[in-house]
Scaffold this motif. Structure first.
Motif, mmCIF file in Angstrom:
data_model
loop_
_atom_site.group_PDB
_atom_site.id
_atom_site.type_symbol
_atom_site.label_atom_id
_atom_site.label_comp_id
_atom_site.label_asym_id
_atom_site.label_seq_id
_atom_site.Cartn_x
_atom_site.Cartn_y
_atom_site.Cartn_z
ATOM 1 N N LEU A 20 0.830 -1.201 0.000
ATOM 2 C CA LEU A 20 0.000 0.000 0.000
ATOM 3 C C LEU A 20 0.865 1.251 0.000
ATOM 4 O O LEU A 20 0.544 2.241 -0.679
ATOM 5 N N LYS A 21 1.952 1.245 0.736
ATOM 6 C CA LYS A 21 2.879 2.382 0.756
ATOM 7 C C LYS A 21 3.407 2.663 -0.654
ATOM 8 O O LYS A 21 3.431 3.818 -1.106
ATOM 9 N N ASN A 22 3.822 1.621 -1.369
ATOM 10 C CA ASN A 22 4.339 1.802 -2.729
ATOM 11 C C ASN A 22 3.283 2.379 -3.657
ATOM 12 O O ASN A 22 3.554 3.275 -4.468
ATOM 13 N N ILE A 23 2.053 1.859 -3.539
ATOM 14 C CA ILE A 23 0.967 2.324 -4.419
ATOM 15 C C ILE A 23 0.621 3.781 -4.126
ATOM 16 O O ILE A 23 0.472 4.603 -5.038
ATOM 17 N N LEU A 24 0.486 4.124 -2.836
ATOM 18 C CA LEU A 24 0.143 5.498 -2.472
ATOM 19 C C LEU A 24 1.233 6.482 -2.886
ATOM 20 O O LEU A 24 0.941 7.567 -3.417
ATOM 21 N N GLU A 25 2.480 6.122 -2.676
ATOM 22 C CA GLU A 25 3.569 7.033 -3.038
ATOM 23 C C GLU A 25 3.701 7.172 -4.544
ATOM 24 O O GLU A 25 4.128 8.213 -5.038
ATOM 25 N N CYS A 26 3.307 6.135 -5.288
ATOM 26 C CA CYS A 26 3.279 6.248 -6.748
ATOM 27 C C CYS A 26 2.232 7.266 -7.191
ATOM 28 O O CYS A 26 2.362 7.895 -8.234
ATOM 29 N N GLU A 27 1.177 7.442 -6.354
ATOM 30 C CA GLU A 27 0.121 8.421 -6.650
ATOM 31 C C GLU A 27 0.420 9.779 -6.034
ATOM 32 O O GLU A 27 -0.406 10.678 -6.086
ATOM 33 N N GLY A 28 1.608 9.928 -5.403
ATOM 34 C CA GLY A 28 2.002 11.224 -4.863
ATOM 35 C C GLY A 28 1.655 11.437 -3.401
ATOM 36 O O GLY A 28 1.725 12.569 -2.910
ATOM 37 N N VAL A 29 1.275 10.381 -2.680
ATOM 38 C CA VAL A 29 0.935 10.487 -1.262
ATOM 39 C C VAL A 29 2.119 9.988 -0.437
ATOM 40 O O VAL A 29 2.496 8.821 -0.518
ATOM 41 N N LYS A 30 2.712 10.868 0.382
ATOM 42 C CA LYS A 30 3.827 10.475 1.243
ATOM 43 C C LYS A 30 3.306 9.613 2.389
ATOM 44 O O LYS A 30 2.306 9.945 3.017
ATOM 45 N N VAL A 31 3.987 8.493 2.663
ATOM 46 C CA VAL A 31 3.511 7.517 3.641
ATOM 47 C C VAL A 31 4.581 7.245 4.695
ATOM 48 O O VAL A 31 5.775 7.166 4.379
ATOM 49 N N VAL A 32 4.132 7.096 5.930
ATOM 50 C CA VAL A 32 5.004 6.675 7.034
ATOM 51 C C VAL A 32 4.426 5.387 7.608
ATOM 52 O O VAL A 32 3.221 5.309 7.877
ATOM 53 N N LEU A 33 5.270 4.358 7.785
ATOM 54 C CA LEU A 33 4.847 3.109 8.407
ATOM 55 C C LEU A 33 5.275 3.116 9.869
ATOM 56 O O LEU A 33 6.415 3.443 10.186
ATOM 57 N N GLN A 34 4.361 2.728 10.745
ATOM 58 C CA GLN A 34 4.668 2.679 12.173
ATOM 59 C C GLN A 34 4.340 1.300 12.741
ATOM 60 O O GLN A 34 3.587 0.538 12.158
ATOM 61 N N ASN A 35 4.932 1.019 13.910
ATOM 62 C CA ASN A 35 4.748 -0.264 14.598
ATOM 63 C C ASN A 35 5.386 -1.422 13.845
ATOM 64 O O ASN A 35 4.942 -2.560 13.944
#
Length: 378
Positions: A20-35
Protein backbone atom coordinates in the motif's frame (compact mmCIF):
# COMPACT_ATOMS: atom_id res chain seq x y z
CA UNK A 1 6.55 15.36 8.13
CA UNK A 2 7.11 15.54 11.92
CA UNK A 3 5.43 18.94 12.26
CA UNK A 4 2.45 17.91 10.12
CA UNK A 5 -0.53 16.05 11.54
CA UNK A 6 -0.52 12.41 10.49
CA UNK A 7 -3.55 10.12 10.40
CA UNK A 8 -3.78 6.34 10.13
CA UNK A 9 -5.63 5.17 7.03
CA UNK A 10 -5.02 1.42 7.32
CA UNK A 11 -3.49 -1.28 9.51
CA UNK A 12 -2.03 -4.25 7.65
CA UNK A 13 0.56 -6.96 7.85
CA UNK A 14 4.05 -5.86 6.89
CA UNK A 15 3.77 -7.11 3.28
CA UNK A 16 0.36 -5.53 2.68
CA UNK A 17 1.38 -2.27 4.34
CA UNK A 18 4.50 -2.09 2.20
CA UNK A 19 2.45 -2.74 -0.97
CA UNK A 20 0.00 0.00 0.00
CA UNK A 21 2.88 2.38 0.76
CA UNK A 22 4.34 1.80 -2.73
CA UNK A 23 0.97 2.32 -4.42
CA UNK A 24 0.14 5.50 -2.47
CA UNK A 25 3.57 7.03 -3.04
CA UNK A 26 3.28 6.25 -6.75
CA UNK A 27 0.12 8.42 -6.65
CA UNK A 28 2.00 11.22 -4.86
CA UNK A 29 0.93 10.49 -1.26
CA UNK A 30 3.83 10.48 1.24
CA UNK A 31 3.51 7.52 3.64
CA UNK A 32 5.00 6.68 7.03
CA UNK A 33 4.85 3.11 8.41
CA UNK A 34 4.67 2.68 12.17
CA UNK A 35 4.75 -0.26 14.60
CA UNK A 36 7.12 -2.18 12.36
CA UNK A 37 9.17 -4.78 14.22
CA UNK A 38 12.64 -3.74 13.06
CA UNK A 39 14.30 -6.94 14.22
CA UNK A 40 11.91 -9.08 12.19
CA UNK A 41 9.66 -6.83 10.12
CA UNK A 42 8.11 -9.54 7.98
CA UNK A 43 6.27 -11.05 10.97
CA UNK A 44 4.77 -7.76 12.13
CA UNK A 45 0.96 -7.99 12.01
CA UNK A 46 -0.03 -4.48 13.07
CA UNK A 47 1.70 -2.03 10.77
CA UNK A 48 0.00 1.37 10.63
CA UNK A 49 -0.07 3.18 7.31
CA UNK A 50 -0.02 6.91 8.11
CA UNK A 51 -0.37 9.92 5.81
CA UNK A 52 -0.84 13.68 5.96
CA UNK A 53 -4.45 14.63 6.69
CA UNK A 54 -4.59 16.75 3.53
CA UNK A 55 -3.83 13.64 1.43
CA UNK A 56 -6.82 11.73 2.84
CA UNK A 57 -9.22 12.07 -0.16
CA UNK A 58 -6.65 10.84 -2.67
CA UNK A 59 -5.56 8.02 -0.34
CA UNK A 60 -9.16 6.91 0.18
CA UNK A 61 -9.74 6.78 -3.56
CA UNK A 62 -6.79 4.39 -3.89
CA UNK A 63 -7.56 2.32 -0.80
CA UNK A 64 -11.21 1.78 -1.70
CA UNK A 65 -10.23 0.07 -4.92
CA UNK A 66 -11.11 -3.51 -4.02
CA UNK A 67 -8.53 -4.87 -6.45
CA UNK A 68 -5.69 -2.88 -4.94
CA UNK A 69 -3.75 -5.96 -3.81
CA UNK A 70 -4.51 -8.09 -6.87
CA UNK A 71 -1.38 -9.45 -8.61
CA UNK A 72 -1.87 -7.21 -11.64
CA UNK A 73 -2.79 -4.11 -9.66
CA UNK A 74 0.81 -3.13 -8.96
CA UNK A 75 2.12 -0.62 -11.47
CA UNK A 76 5.23 1.42 -11.79
CA UNK A 77 5.07 5.19 -11.66
CA UNK A 78 4.86 6.43 -15.23
CA UNK A 79 6.36 9.54 -16.80
CA UNK A 80 4.21 9.27 -19.94
CA UNK A 81 1.78 11.90 -18.71
CA UNK A 82 -1.98 12.04 -18.41
CA UNK A 83 -4.45 11.19 -21.16
CA UNK A 84 -7.90 12.66 -21.77
CA UNK A 85 -10.15 10.36 -23.77
CA UNK A 86 -12.61 12.00 -26.18
CA UNK A 87 -15.09 9.67 -27.94
CA UNK A 88 -16.21 11.37 -31.16
CA UNK A 89 -18.78 10.82 -33.90
CA UNK A 90 -17.66 13.76 -36.14
CA UNK A 91 -20.70 15.85 -35.10
CA UNK A 92 -20.83 19.50 -34.08
CA UNK A 93 -21.19 18.51 -30.42
CA UNK A 94 -18.06 16.34 -30.75
CA UNK A 95 -16.22 19.47 -31.85
CA UNK A 96 -17.62 21.36 -28.86
CA UNK A 97 -16.45 18.55 -26.54
CA UNK A 98 -12.98 18.76 -28.08
CA UNK A 99 -12.84 22.50 -27.40
CA UNK A 100 -13.34 21.85 -23.67
CA UNK A 101 -11.16 18.72 -23.60
CA UNK A 102 -8.19 20.53 -25.17
CA UNK A 103 -8.41 23.30 -22.56
CA UNK A 104 -8.44 20.78 -19.71
CA UNK A 105 -5.54 18.91 -21.35
CA UNK A 106 -3.50 22.11 -21.53
CA UNK A 107 -4.16 22.74 -17.84
CA UNK A 108 -2.80 19.30 -16.90
CA UNK A 109 -0.13 19.00 -19.62
CA UNK A 110 -2.04 15.97 -20.87
CA UNK A 111 -2.52 14.60 -24.37
CA UNK A 112 -5.80 13.97 -26.13
CA UNK A 113 -6.86 10.55 -27.39
CA UNK A 114 -9.71 10.73 -29.90
CA UNK A 115 -11.73 7.53 -30.21
CA UNK A 116 -14.33 6.71 -32.83
CA UNK A 117 -16.30 3.48 -32.81
CA UNK A 118 -18.54 1.97 -35.44
CA UNK A 119 -20.61 -1.18 -35.64
CA UNK A 120 -20.55 -3.80 -38.35
CA UNK A 121 -23.86 -3.68 -40.28
CA UNK A 122 -24.34 -7.39 -39.60
CA UNK A 123 -24.17 -6.69 -35.85
CA UNK A 124 -26.75 -3.93 -36.16
CA UNK A 125 -29.00 -6.08 -38.30
CA UNK A 126 -28.57 -9.05 -35.99
CA UNK A 127 -29.53 -6.97 -32.97
CA UNK A 128 -32.96 -6.44 -34.50
CA UNK A 129 -33.61 -10.14 -35.11
CA UNK A 130 -35.83 -12.06 -32.73
CA UNK A 131 -34.95 -15.49 -31.41
CA UNK A 132 -37.06 -18.33 -32.82
CA UNK A 133 -37.26 -22.09 -32.43
CA UNK A 134 -35.65 -22.59 -35.81
CA UNK A 135 -32.40 -21.10 -36.97
CA UNK A 136 -32.13 -20.57 -40.71
CA UNK A 137 -29.11 -19.61 -42.76
CA UNK A 138 -29.07 -17.60 -45.94
CA UNK A 139 -27.42 -19.80 -48.57
CA UNK A 140 -26.90 -16.72 -50.64
CA UNK A 141 -24.60 -15.05 -48.10
CA UNK A 142 -21.53 -13.72 -49.88
CA UNK A 143 -18.60 -13.66 -47.46
CA UNK A 144 -16.31 -11.93 -49.95
CA UNK A 145 -18.86 -9.16 -50.51
CA UNK A 146 -19.24 -8.71 -46.75
CA UNK A 147 -15.48 -8.40 -46.29
CA UNK A 148 -15.40 -5.75 -49.03
CA UNK A 149 -18.28 -3.88 -47.40
CA UNK A 150 -16.48 -3.92 -44.04
CA UNK A 151 -13.35 -2.58 -45.70
CA UNK A 152 -15.33 0.18 -47.40
CA UNK A 153 -16.98 1.25 -44.13
CA UNK A 154 -13.59 1.34 -42.42
CA UNK A 155 -12.09 3.45 -45.22
CA UNK A 156 -15.02 5.91 -45.10
CA UNK A 157 -14.62 6.18 -41.34
CA UNK A 158 -10.89 6.88 -41.65
CA UNK A 159 -11.63 9.56 -44.25
CA UNK A 160 -14.10 11.27 -41.89
CA UNK A 161 -11.57 11.02 -39.07
CA UNK A 162 -8.91 12.71 -41.23
CA UNK A 163 -11.34 15.54 -42.00
CA UNK A 164 -12.14 15.92 -38.29
CA UNK A 165 -8.43 16.05 -37.42
CA UNK A 166 -7.88 18.72 -40.09
CA UNK A 167 -10.60 20.85 -38.48
CA UNK A 168 -8.88 20.53 -35.10
CA UNK A 169 -5.49 21.48 -36.56
CA UNK A 170 -7.07 24.54 -38.20
CA UNK A 171 -8.58 25.54 -34.85
CA UNK A 172 -5.16 25.14 -33.22
CA UNK A 173 -3.58 27.27 -35.95
CA UNK A 174 -6.27 29.95 -35.47
CA UNK A 175 -5.83 29.92 -31.68
CA UNK A 176 -9.37 28.65 -31.05
CA UNK A 177 -8.12 25.63 -29.09
CA UNK A 178 -4.76 25.16 -27.32
CA UNK A 179 -1.86 23.44 -29.13
CA UNK A 180 -2.21 20.10 -27.33
CA UNK A 181 -0.82 16.88 -28.75
CA UNK A 182 -3.52 14.48 -29.89
CA UNK A 183 -3.83 11.10 -31.54
CA UNK A 184 -6.81 9.13 -32.83
CA UNK A 185 -8.03 5.59 -33.23
CA UNK A 186 -10.95 3.83 -34.89
CA UNK A 187 -12.32 0.68 -33.25
CA UNK A 188 -15.15 -1.57 -34.42
CA UNK A 189 -17.65 -2.61 -31.78
CA UNK A 190 -20.48 -1.54 -29.52
CA UNK A 191 -19.57 2.08 -28.63
CA UNK A 192 -20.16 1.96 -24.86
CA UNK A 193 -18.26 -1.32 -24.53
CA UNK A 194 -15.36 -0.04 -26.63
CA UNK A 195 -15.14 3.15 -24.54
CA UNK A 196 -15.21 1.19 -21.26
CA UNK A 197 -12.53 -1.25 -22.48
CA UNK A 198 -10.37 1.58 -23.80
CA UNK A 199 -10.62 3.44 -20.48
CA UNK A 200 -9.50 0.31 -18.63
CA UNK A 201 -6.52 0.08 -20.96
CA UNK A 202 -5.24 3.68 -20.91
CA UNK A 203 -6.55 4.85 -17.48
CA UNK A 204 -7.45 8.38 -18.68
CA UNK A 205 -7.52 11.37 -16.37
CA UNK A 206 -10.97 12.17 -17.75
CA UNK A 207 -13.44 11.19 -20.47
CA UNK A 208 -15.05 14.12 -22.29
CA UNK A 209 -18.18 13.40 -24.36
CA UNK A 210 -20.39 15.64 -26.44
CA UNK A 211 -24.14 15.06 -26.14
CA UNK A 212 -27.35 16.10 -27.86
CA UNK A 213 -29.76 18.66 -26.42
CA UNK A 214 -32.06 17.57 -23.58
CA UNK A 215 -35.19 17.53 -25.75
CA UNK A 216 -33.50 15.24 -28.30
CA UNK A 217 -32.02 13.01 -25.58
CA UNK A 218 -35.47 12.58 -24.05
CA UNK A 219 -36.73 11.19 -27.36
CA UNK A 220 -33.76 8.81 -27.48
CA UNK A 221 -33.82 7.58 -23.88
CA UNK A 222 -33.09 3.98 -24.81
CA UNK A 223 -29.64 3.29 -26.16
CA UNK A 224 -27.81 6.48 -25.21
CA UNK A 225 -24.10 5.72 -25.40
CA UNK A 226 -23.25 8.53 -22.96
CA UNK A 227 -25.77 7.26 -20.38
CA UNK A 228 -24.34 3.75 -20.60
CA UNK A 229 -20.80 5.08 -20.14
CA UNK A 230 -21.88 7.16 -17.13
CA UNK A 231 -23.41 4.10 -15.50
CA UNK A 232 -20.67 1.58 -16.19
CA UNK A 233 -17.33 3.39 -16.55
CA UNK A 234 -15.10 3.88 -13.50
CA UNK A 235 -13.47 7.02 -14.90
CA UNK A 236 -14.76 10.55 -14.37
CA UNK A 237 -16.89 11.66 -17.34
CA UNK A 238 -17.39 15.30 -18.39
CA UNK A 239 -20.44 15.72 -20.66
CA UNK A 240 -20.78 18.73 -22.96
CA UNK A 241 -24.32 19.26 -24.39
CA UNK A 242 -24.51 20.71 -27.89
CA UNK A 243 -26.75 23.54 -26.64
CA UNK A 244 -24.47 24.68 -23.82
CA UNK A 245 -23.12 28.23 -23.90
CA UNK A 246 -20.06 27.18 -21.90
CA UNK A 247 -16.99 27.67 -24.15
CA UNK A 248 -13.99 28.51 -21.96
CA UNK A 249 -12.76 27.10 -18.64
CA UNK A 250 -12.46 30.64 -17.33
CA UNK A 251 -16.27 30.91 -17.73
CA UNK A 252 -16.73 28.11 -15.19
CA UNK A 253 -17.86 29.61 -11.87
CA UNK A 254 -21.23 28.36 -10.58
CA UNK A 255 -21.21 24.65 -9.72
CA UNK A 256 -23.95 22.49 -8.23
CA UNK A 257 -22.59 19.48 -6.35
CA UNK A 258 -25.01 16.71 -5.41
CA UNK A 259 -24.06 15.64 -1.90
CA UNK A 260 -25.03 12.33 -0.31
CA UNK A 261 -23.56 13.53 3.02
CA UNK A 262 -21.27 10.51 3.09
CA UNK A 263 -17.55 9.81 2.74
CA UNK A 264 -17.91 9.54 -1.05
CA UNK A 265 -18.52 13.30 -1.19
CA UNK A 266 -14.95 13.95 -0.05
CA UNK A 267 -13.60 11.69 -2.80
CA UNK A 268 -15.65 13.47 -5.46
CA UNK A 269 -14.84 16.96 -4.17
CA UNK A 270 -11.15 16.14 -4.17
CA UNK A 271 -11.39 14.82 -7.75
CA UNK A 272 -13.06 18.08 -8.80
CA UNK A 273 -10.40 20.15 -7.01
CA UNK A 274 -7.54 18.20 -8.60
CA UNK A 275 -9.11 18.71 -12.04
CA UNK A 276 -9.67 22.47 -11.58
CA UNK A 277 -7.22 23.63 -8.86
CA UNK A 278 -6.77 27.11 -10.30
CA UNK A 279 -10.41 28.05 -10.78
CA UNK A 280 -12.35 30.03 -8.16
CA UNK A 281 -15.53 28.01 -8.06
CA UNK A 282 -18.72 28.87 -6.21
CA UNK A 283 -20.14 25.49 -5.12
CA UNK A 284 -23.69 24.86 -4.01
CA UNK A 285 -23.82 21.56 -2.10
CA UNK A 286 -27.24 20.12 -2.86
CA UNK A 287 -28.04 17.58 -0.17
CA UNK A 288 -29.73 14.48 -1.59
CA UNK A 289 -31.63 12.95 1.35
CA UNK A 290 -31.22 9.25 2.01
CA UNK A 291 -34.17 7.08 3.02
CA UNK A 292 -31.79 5.09 5.20
CA UNK A 293 -30.42 8.09 7.08
CA UNK A 294 -33.37 10.46 7.29
CA UNK A 295 -32.71 13.19 9.84
CA UNK A 296 -28.92 12.87 9.84
CA UNK A 297 -28.20 14.88 6.71
CA UNK A 298 -28.00 18.32 8.33
CA UNK A 299 -25.17 17.41 10.69
CA UNK A 300 -23.37 15.47 7.94
CA UNK A 301 -23.57 18.40 5.53
CA UNK A 302 -22.26 20.71 8.26
CA UNK A 303 -19.22 18.45 8.72
CA UNK A 304 -18.63 18.34 4.97
CA UNK A 305 -18.91 22.13 4.74
CA UNK A 306 -16.36 22.46 7.55
CA UNK A 307 -13.99 20.10 5.78
CA UNK A 308 -14.43 21.88 2.43
CA UNK A 309 -13.75 25.34 3.80
CA UNK A 310 -10.62 24.08 5.53
CA UNK A 311 -9.19 22.17 2.56
CA UNK A 312 -10.41 24.10 -0.49
CA UNK A 313 -9.93 27.79 0.42
CA UNK A 314 -10.09 28.88 -3.23
CA UNK A 315 -13.70 27.66 -3.45
CA UNK A 316 -16.78 29.13 -1.78
CA UNK A 317 -19.56 26.91 -0.46
CA UNK A 318 -23.24 27.08 0.36
CA UNK A 319 -26.03 24.50 0.65
CA UNK A 320 -29.44 23.82 -0.86
CA UNK A 321 -31.86 20.97 -0.06
CA UNK A 322 -33.60 18.41 -2.26
CA UNK A 323 -36.57 16.23 -1.37
CA UNK A 324 -37.10 12.51 -1.67
CA UNK A 325 -40.17 13.00 -3.87
CA UNK A 326 -38.67 14.39 -7.08
CA UNK A 327 -35.02 15.52 -7.13
CA UNK A 328 -35.23 16.45 -10.83
CA UNK A 329 -38.03 18.98 -10.17
CA UNK A 330 -36.09 20.31 -7.19
CA UNK A 331 -33.02 20.72 -9.36
CA UNK A 332 -35.00 22.60 -12.01
CA UNK A 333 -36.19 24.96 -9.27
CA UNK A 334 -32.58 25.58 -8.19
CA UNK A 335 -31.61 26.03 -11.85
CA UNK A 336 -34.33 28.66 -12.32
CA UNK A 337 -33.15 30.62 -9.29
CA UNK A 338 -29.40 30.72 -9.99
CA UNK A 339 -27.15 30.34 -13.03
CA UNK A 340 -25.35 26.99 -13.18
CA UNK A 341 -22.22 26.35 -15.26
CA UNK A 342 -21.54 22.77 -14.18
CA UNK A 343 -23.26 19.89 -12.39
CA UNK A 344 -21.08 17.51 -10.37
CA UNK A 345 -22.48 14.12 -9.35
CA UNK A 346 -20.69 11.47 -7.26
CA UNK A 347 -21.72 8.30 -9.08
CA UNK A 348 -21.90 4.98 -7.23
CA UNK A 349 -21.50 1.82 -9.26
CA UNK A 350 -24.65 -0.28 -9.70
CA UNK A 351 -25.14 -3.66 -11.28
CA UNK A 352 -27.01 -3.94 -14.58
CA UNK A 353 -30.30 -4.97 -12.96
CA UNK A 354 -30.24 -2.05 -10.52
CA UNK A 355 -29.38 0.41 -13.31
CA UNK A 356 -32.34 -0.81 -15.37
CA UNK A 357 -34.97 -0.21 -12.69
CA UNK A 358 -33.28 2.54 -10.68
CA UNK A 359 -31.01 4.68 -12.88
CA UNK A 360 -28.32 6.75 -11.23
CA UNK A 361 -28.88 10.46 -10.61
CA UNK A 362 -26.24 11.26 -13.23
CA UNK A 363 -28.18 9.14 -15.73
CA UNK A 364 -31.43 10.99 -14.94
CA UNK A 365 -29.86 14.46 -15.09
CA UNK A 366 -28.25 13.67 -18.45
CA UNK A 367 -31.72 13.56 -20.03
CA UNK A 368 -33.18 16.56 -18.22
CA UNK A 369 -30.54 19.26 -18.45
CA UNK A 370 -28.52 21.17 -21.03
CA UNK A 371 -25.81 21.99 -18.49
CA UNK A 372 -22.35 20.38 -18.64
CA UNK A 373 -22.02 17.61 -16.08
CA UNK A 374 -19.12 15.86 -14.40
CA UNK A 375 -19.91 12.35 -13.17
CA UNK A 376 -17.29 11.12 -10.68
CA UNK A 377 -17.20 7.40 -9.79
CA UNK A 378 -16.98 6.77 -6.04
Amino acid sequence: MDSIRLITVAIHTYDKAHQLKNILECEGVKVVLQNVNLTSPVVSSGVRVRIKESDLPLALRVIENIEIFAPNAQKECSDEGAVILVPIDFSDYSEKACRIAFQIAELHKAKIQLLHTYMNPLMVQGAALQLSDTLTFDDGFDAAAQVQEDRTIHEITLHKLNEFELKLREKIKDGVIPPVKFSSEVVEGLPEEVIDDYALKVHPLLIVMGTRGADVKNRELVGSVTAEVLDSCRTSVFTVPETTKFRQLRDLHKVVFFSSSQQEDILALDALYRLFPELSLDLTLVSVPSKKFVGRENSSVAHIMEYCRANYPAYTFKTAPLTLSNPIDDFKKIESETPIDLIVVPNKKKNMFARLFNPTLAHKLLFHSDIPMMSIPV
